[in-house]
Design a protein around this motif. Structure first.
Motif, mmCIF file in Angstrom:
data_model
loop_
_atom_site.group_PDB
_atom_site.id
_atom_site.type_symbol
_atom_site.label_atom_id
_atom_site.label_comp_id
_atom_site.label_asym_id
_atom_site.label_seq_id
_atom_site.Cartn_x
_atom_site.Cartn_y
_atom_site.Cartn_z
ATOM 1 N N LEU A 50 0.816 -1.221 0.000
ATOM 2 C CA LEU A 50 0.000 0.000 0.000
ATOM 3 C C LEU A 50 0.845 1.265 0.000
ATOM 4 C CD1 LEU A 50 -2.883 -1.038 2.404
ATOM 5 C CD2 LEU A 50 -2.977 -0.739 -0.074
ATOM 6 N N LEU A 51 1.911 1.290 0.786
ATOM 7 C CA LEU A 51 2.763 2.477 0.814
ATOM 8 C C LEU A 51 3.509 2.659 -0.506
ATOM 9 C CD1 LEU A 51 4.189 2.420 4.441
ATOM 10 C CD2 LEU A 51 2.424 3.910 3.496
ATOM 11 N N GLY A 52 3.922 1.554 -1.126
ATOM 12 C CA GLY A 52 4.564 1.647 -2.433
ATOM 13 C C GLY A 52 3.609 2.190 -3.488
ATOM 14 N N ALA A 53 2.377 1.699 -3.486
ATOM 15 C CA ALA A 53 1.385 2.174 -4.455
ATOM 16 C C ALA A 53 1.021 3.634 -4.196
ATOM 17 C CB ALA A 53 0.133 1.301 -4.398
ATOM 18 N N LEU A 54 0.863 4.005 -2.944
ATOM 19 C CA LEU A 54 0.542 5.392 -2.604
ATOM 20 C C LEU A 54 1.686 6.324 -2.960
ATOM 21 C CD1 LEU A 54 -1.722 7.059 -1.332
ATOM 22 C CD2 LEU A 54 -0.567 6.794 0.853
ATOM 23 N N GLY A 55 2.916 5.902 -2.664
ATOM 24 C CA GLY A 55 4.075 6.712 -3.024
ATOM 25 C C GLY A 55 4.191 6.880 -4.525
ATOM 26 N N MET A 56 3.856 5.827 -5.273
ATOM 27 C CA MET A 56 3.901 5.917 -6.730
ATOM 28 C C MET A 56 2.872 6.916 -7.243
ATOM 29 S SD MET A 56 3.164 2.954 -9.515
ATOM 30 C CE MET A 56 1.454 2.906 -9.057
ATOM 31 N N LEU A 57 1.694 6.916 -6.665
ATOM 32 C CA LEU A 57 0.648 7.826 -7.118
ATOM 33 C C LEU A 57 0.951 9.282 -6.780
ATOM 34 C CD1 LEU A 57 -2.548 5.804 -6.223
ATOM 35 C CD2 LEU A 57 -1.665 6.318 -8.491
ATOM 36 N N LEU A 58 1.581 9.520 -5.647
ATOM 37 C CA LEU A 58 1.803 10.888 -5.191
ATOM 38 C C LEU A 58 3.118 11.490 -5.663
ATOM 39 C CD1 LEU A 58 0.472 10.532 -1.543
ATOM 40 C CD2 LEU A 58 -0.714 11.442 -3.552
ATOM 41 N N GLN A 59 3.986 10.692 -6.260
ATOM 42 C CA GLN A 59 5.306 11.163 -6.674
ATOM 43 C C GLN A 59 5.231 11.868 -8.023
ATOM 44 O OE1 GLN A 59 8.605 12.366 -6.319
ATOM 45 N NE2 GLN A 59 8.317 10.846 -4.744
ATOM 46 N N LYS A 60 5.889 13.031 -8.125
ATOM 47 C CA LYS A 60 5.900 13.778 -9.381
ATOM 48 C C LYS A 60 7.065 13.367 -10.271
ATOM 49 C CE LYS A 60 3.413 17.769 -7.731
ATOM 50 N NZ LYS A 60 2.139 17.410 -8.306
ATOM 51 N N ASN A 61 8.143 12.874 -9.695
ATOM 52 C CA ASN A 61 9.291 12.422 -10.468
ATOM 53 C C ASN A 61 9.023 10.991 -10.929
ATOM 54 O OD1 ASN A 61 11.750 11.625 -11.479
ATOM 55 N ND2 ASN A 61 12.928 12.545 -9.814
ATOM 56 N N ILE A 62 9.084 10.759 -12.233
ATOM 57 C CA ILE A 62 8.717 9.458 -12.790
ATOM 58 C C ILE A 62 9.686 8.358 -12.362
ATOM 59 C CG2 ILE A 62 8.413 8.188 -14.940
ATOM 60 C CD1 ILE A 62 7.365 10.700 -16.185
ATOM 61 N N ILE A 63 10.964 8.689 -12.251
ATOM 62 C CA ILE A 63 11.954 7.682 -11.862
ATOM 63 C C ILE A 63 11.688 7.199 -10.434
ATOM 64 C CG2 ILE A 63 14.416 7.230 -11.569
ATOM 65 C CD1 ILE A 63 13.667 7.734 -14.462
ATOM 66 N N VAL A 64 11.440 8.138 -9.536
ATOM 67 C CA VAL A 64 11.158 7.767 -8.138
ATOM 68 C C VAL A 64 9.822 7.026 -8.051
ATOM 69 C CG1 VAL A 64 10.835 8.670 -5.807
ATOM 70 C CG2 VAL A 64 12.556 9.683 -7.296
ATOM 71 N N ALA A 65 8.848 7.421 -8.870
ATOM 72 C CA ALA A 65 7.569 6.707 -8.898
ATOM 73 C C ALA A 65 7.776 5.262 -9.353
ATOM 74 C CB ALA A 65 6.582 7.425 -9.818
ATOM 75 N N GLY A 66 8.689 5.050 -10.295
ATOM 76 C CA GLY A 66 9.003 3.682 -10.726
ATOM 77 C C GLY A 66 9.614 2.857 -9.611
ATOM 78 N N LEU A 67 10.451 3.480 -8.797
ATOM 79 C CA LEU A 67 11.037 2.759 -7.663
ATOM 80 C C LEU A 67 9.979 2.417 -6.618
ATOM 81 C CD1 LEU A 67 14.403 4.697 -7.344
ATOM 82 C CD2 LEU A 67 14.011 2.430 -8.329
ATOM 83 N N PHE A 68 9.028 3.320 -6.411
ATOM 84 C CA PHE A 68 7.918 2.996 -5.508
ATOM 85 C C PHE A 68 7.088 1.835 -6.067
ATOM 86 C CE2 PHE A 68 8.251 7.281 -3.456
ATOM 87 C CZ PHE A 68 8.331 6.817 -2.151
ATOM 88 N N MET A 69 6.960 1.778 -7.395
ATOM 89 C CA MET A 69 6.219 0.687 -8.009
ATOM 90 C C MET A 69 6.935 -0.646 -7.784
ATOM 91 S SD MET A 69 4.348 0.691 -11.655
ATOM 92 C CE MET A 69 5.480 0.042 -12.844
ATOM 93 N N VAL A 70 8.259 -0.636 -7.810
ATOM 94 C CA VAL A 70 9.026 -1.851 -7.506
ATOM 95 C C VAL A 70 8.766 -2.284 -6.068
ATOM 96 C CG1 VAL A 70 11.358 -2.768 -7.221
ATOM 97 C CG2 VAL A 70 10.785 -1.469 -9.252
ATOM 98 N N ALA A 71 8.694 -1.331 -5.137
ATOM 99 C CA ALA A 71 8.392 -1.671 -3.742
ATOM 100 C C ALA A 71 7.016 -2.315 -3.631
ATOM 101 C CB ALA A 71 8.485 -0.423 -2.868
ATOM 102 N N ALA A 72 6.043 -1.782 -4.368
ATOM 103 C CA ALA A 72 4.705 -2.385 -4.356
ATOM 104 C C ALA A 72 4.741 -3.804 -4.923
ATOM 105 C CB ALA A 72 3.734 -1.512 -5.142
ATOM 106 N N PHE A 73 5.532 -4.024 -5.975
ATOM 107 C CA PHE A 73 5.659 -5.362 -6.543
ATOM 108 C C PHE A 73 6.292 -6.332 -5.543
ATOM 109 C CE2 PHE A 73 5.923 -3.554 -11.110
ATOM 110 C CZ PHE A 73 4.549 -3.521 -11.195
ATOM 111 N N PHE A 74 7.285 -5.870 -4.791
ATOM 112 C CA PHE A 74 7.897 -6.725 -3.775
ATOM 113 C C PHE A 74 6.890 -7.086 -2.690
ATOM 114 C CE2 PHE A 74 12.039 -5.755 -5.556
ATOM 115 C CZ PHE A 74 12.757 -6.907 -5.264
#
Length: 164
Positions: free
Chosen positions: A10-34
């Motif tokens: 949930l925190l990875g998905a939320l961080g991905m949605l709220l992040q304006k930098n696409i690279i950092v949003a991609g890293l949050f998406m990896v956290a959600a996948f983990f």
């Protein structure tokens, strides 16, 4: 453990949605996948967890980051004027959609079947089952998807490197 993996997801998905930098949003998406892979492990399904890590965290994120860096589209846009009414209306709409989604899921046949059986765990995915489904039932789709990914990769390189 469930709460830890659910919180990571949930925190990875939320961080991905709220992040304006696409690279950092991609890293949050990896956290959600983990986190999702961890949930598969808790469901006693290590094959699905390994496929989640290999396919999504590995291949898809490398492809996404590769395309972002090749096209140089990771620059942020200037912020526009804030409209508080839009924020509240979007929150209200999101809550209504979430409530409708929960209502639909709870009314589904699968949830009713699990409730009537006493929450039995479905059988785990095996490598033999994945291979049989991919190469017996969906071989043509599997091959077409591979060719489409190859064409997309060649197209991305051709768009960015005109002087080949």
């Amino acid at each position: 453990m469930f709460l830890a993996f659910a919180l990571i997801t949930l925190l990875g998905a939320l961080g991905m949605l709220l992040q304006k930098n696409i690279i950092v949003a991609g890293l949050f998406m990896v956290a959600a996948f983990f986190g999702i892979a961890g949930l598969f492990v808790l469901l006693a399904n290590p094959v699905a967890a390994a496929l989640q890590l290999i396919v999504y965290s590995g291949a898809i994120m490398v492809l996404v980051l590769f395309v972002i860096m090749m096209l140089s589209s990771h620059e942020e846009e200037a912020a526009q004027a804030s409209h508080p009414i839009q924020r509240w209306l979007s929150l209200l709409l999101a809550l209504a959609l979430a409530a409708g989604g929960v209502k639909l899921v709870m009314a589904s046949k699968g949830v009713q079947m699990l409730a009537s059986r006493g929450a039995a765990v479905p059988p785990a995915v095996t490598l033999q089952g994945v291979g049989a489904v991919l190469f017996e039932g969906h071989l043509l789709g599997f091959e077409v998807a591979g060719l489409m990914l190859l064409a997309a990769m060649v197209g991305a390189v051709a768009l960015t490197k005109r002087n080949l």
